[in-house]
Scaffold this active site. Structure first.
Site, PDB file in Angstrom:
ATOM      1  N   LYS A   1       1.019  -7.278   1.542  1.00 21.73           N
ATOM      2  CA  LYS A   1       1.549  -8.210   2.556  1.00 21.73           C
ATOM      3  C   LYS A   1       3.040  -8.387   2.274  1.00 21.73           C
ATOM      4  O   LYS A   1       3.421  -8.731   1.158  1.00 21.73           O
ATOM      5  CB  LYS A   1       0.851  -9.566   2.423  1.00 21.73           C
ATOM      6  CG  LYS A   1       1.343 -10.582   3.447  1.00 21.73           C
ATOM      7  CD  LYS A   1       1.734 -11.906   2.856  1.00 21.73           C
ATOM      8  CE  LYS A   1       0.592 -12.763   2.407  1.00 21.73           C
ATOM      9  NZ  LYS A   1      -0.197 -13.243   3.524  1.00 21.73           N
TER      10      LYS A   1
ATOM     11  N   GLU B   1       0.086  -7.145  12.996  1.00 18.33           N
ATOM     12  CA  GLU B   1      -0.903  -8.222  13.187  1.00 18.33           C
ATOM     13  C   GLU B   1      -0.349  -9.383  14.016  1.00 18.33           C
ATOM     14  O   GLU B   1       0.235 -10.315  13.465  1.00 18.33           O
ATOM     15  CB  GLU B   1      -1.394  -8.754  11.827  1.00 18.33           C
ATOM     16  CG  GLU B   1      -2.475  -9.818  11.991  1.00 18.33           C
ATOM     17  CD  GLU B   1      -2.985 -10.386  10.667  1.00 18.33           C
ATOM     18  OE1 GLU B   1      -2.446 -10.045   9.599  1.00 18.33           O
ATOM     19  OE2 GLU B   1      -3.921 -11.192  10.714  1.00 18.33           O
TER      20      GLU B   1
ATOM     21  N   LYS C   1      -3.863  -4.814  13.734  1.00 15.72           N
ATOM     22  CA  LYS C   1      -4.834  -5.800  13.239  1.00 15.72           C
ATOM     23  C   LYS C   1      -4.884  -6.894  14.299  1.00 15.72           C
ATOM     24  O   LYS C   1      -3.919  -7.647  14.484  1.00 15.72           O
ATOM     25  CB  LYS C   1      -4.401  -6.344  11.881  1.00 15.72           C
ATOM     26  CG  LYS C   1      -5.332  -7.420  11.341  1.00 15.72           C
ATOM     27  CD  LYS C   1      -5.247  -7.527   9.826  1.00 15.72           C
ATOM     28  CE  LYS C   1      -5.991  -8.746   9.313  1.00 15.72           C
ATOM     29  NZ  LYS C   1      -6.172  -8.737   7.862  1.00 15.72           N
TER      30      LYS C   1
HETATM   31  P1  13P Z   1      -9.188 -13.751   7.855  1.00 14.17           P
HETATM   32  O1  13P Z   1     -10.173 -12.630   8.028  1.00 14.17           O
HETATM   33  O2  13P Z   1      -9.626 -14.797   6.891  1.00 14.17           O
HETATM   34  O3  13P Z   1      -8.689 -14.280   9.168  1.00 14.17           O
HETATM   35  O4  13P Z   1      -7.905 -13.104   7.155  1.00 14.17           O
HETATM   36  C1  13P Z   1      -7.443 -11.886   7.599  1.00 14.17           C
HETATM   37  C2  13P Z   1      -5.992 -11.816   7.383  1.00 14.17           C
HETATM   38  O5  13P Z   1      -5.533 -11.035   6.583  1.00 14.17           O
HETATM   39  C3  13P Z   1      -5.133 -12.697   8.164  1.00 14.17           C
HETATM   40  O6  13P Z   1      -3.804 -12.271   8.030  1.00 14.17           O
END
Ligand code: 13P
Length: 342
Positions: A97, A177, A219
């Site tokens: 990340k 994402e 994502k």
């Molecule tokens: P959750 O599946 O708990 O939503 O987390 C996924 C994620 O990486 C959010 O950035």
């Protein structure tokens, strides 16, 4: 930019029957999760917990990639092997990340913009050296009265595109994402509308910044009823609306779409994914990239106790297994009890 490496990473992550584990909780989020089980969030405890997850026997059967946090990619297994090397040796791609969190968007009450572009080129080079082959950047889009604003959608799409371009330059596959939040009493129709706007803005910005869609993974959040909405849409409706919005907005050239769980129950997250896989006809493979929906049962069993590690690993293996089956449309509720012993 090494196109072959990016394509190989994307293909490995999207291996049929496998998905991603998001284990990149920031220190603040880890603190929240640990508090819920009465464990102090120290660096040593966070390492021990991640060690439990990553060393679960045969987890590579269902997990193709793990998203790490900055602290985690610098930590080691009980045996002293860096986590990234340990995962890679199991055939699991280490990811990282790289955003620095969603901050309040000035003049737009209730909205956020994700920060972390400054110095990102240098950080990506460092993460590549540490073994990361893909990255994640999470934008959050809230739904509310007069929200999201154009400003919020544009600012987040722009940041995602700048991030993705820097990743590709560094031969690190970017996971894009744009998460539409579950919070609120909005209807599923409104969630569908906002998800479409967010994805459209994102792909427009990616094209503008010359990002190669072939070398990204999306994502996505699923199209669901708001958490406090009076009408809770059923599994098939969620699956149909989600795939419909994705088909309208996501190029067929995208090598894959993975979903976040976003606060859905563990079983809902599995059932929704399965229903989408059963529908067939999507131009991209679909899978999971869950944090909570993969980890919840394991976290509750572990509670920081060494004698609970094995049972917690069994619970984690089970959720990964169920979601692996769901990604191929092979899950049904009966398997939850039949296979619960791993
Ligand atoms: P959750 O599946 O708990 O939503 O987390 C996924 C994620 O990486 C959010 O950035």
């Amino acid at each position: 930019m090494d196109h072959a490496m990016l394509a190989h990473t994307a293909a490995t992550l999207m291996t049929a029957g496998k998905g991603l584990l998001a284990a990149d909780e920031s220190s603040a989020t880890a603190e929240k999760r640990f508090k819920s089980i009465g464990v102090e969030s120290t660096e040593a405890n966070r390492r021990a917990y991640r060690n439990l997850l990553f060393s679960t026997p045969y987890i590579e059967r269902f997990i193709s990639g793990v998203i790490l946090f900055d602290e985690t990619i610098r930590q080691k297994t009980d045996g002293g092997v860096p986590f990234a090397d340990y995962l890679a040796a199991k055939g699991i791609v280490p990811g990282i990340k790289v955003d620095r969190g969603a901050k309040d968007l000035a003049l737009c009450p209730g909205e956020k913009v994700t920060e972390g572009l400054d110095g990102l080129r240098e950080r990506l080079a460092d993460y590549f050296e540490l073994g990361a082959r893909f990255a994640k950047w999470r934008a959050v889009i809230a739904i509310g009265r007069d929200v999201p604003t154009h400003a919020c959608l544009e600012a987040n799409a722009h940041a995602l595109a700048r991030y993705a371009a820097l990743c590709q330059e560094a031969s690190i596959l970017p996971i894009i994402e744009p998460e539409v939040l579950l919070d609120g009493d909005h209807t599923i129709e409104r969630c569908e509308e906002v998800t479409e706007m967010a994805l459209r803005a994102t792909y427009t910005a990616l094209a503008m910044h010359r990002v190669s869609v072939e070398h990204t993974i999306l994502k996505a959040s699923m199209v669901v009823s708001g958490k406090d909405c009076a009408r809770v849409a059923g599994v098939d409706e969620v699956a149909e609306r989600t795939v419909r919005v994705l088909k309208r907005t996501v190029p067929a050239a995208q090598p894959g779409v993975v979903f976040l769980s976003g606060g859905q129950s563990d079983l809902d997250a599995t059932a929704h994914l399965n229903a989408m896989a059963v529908m067939k006809g999507s131009p991209w493979p679909l899978s999971f990239s869950y944090s909570r929906a993969l980890q919840n049962p394991a976290l509750r069993i572990w509670k920081g106790r060494v004698d609970q590690v094995r049972s917690a690993q069994t619970a984690f293996y089970h959720r990964a297994h169920m979601n692996g089956l769901a990604s191929e449309g092979k899950w049904h509720p009966g398997l939850e009890t039949e296979r619960a012993d791993g």
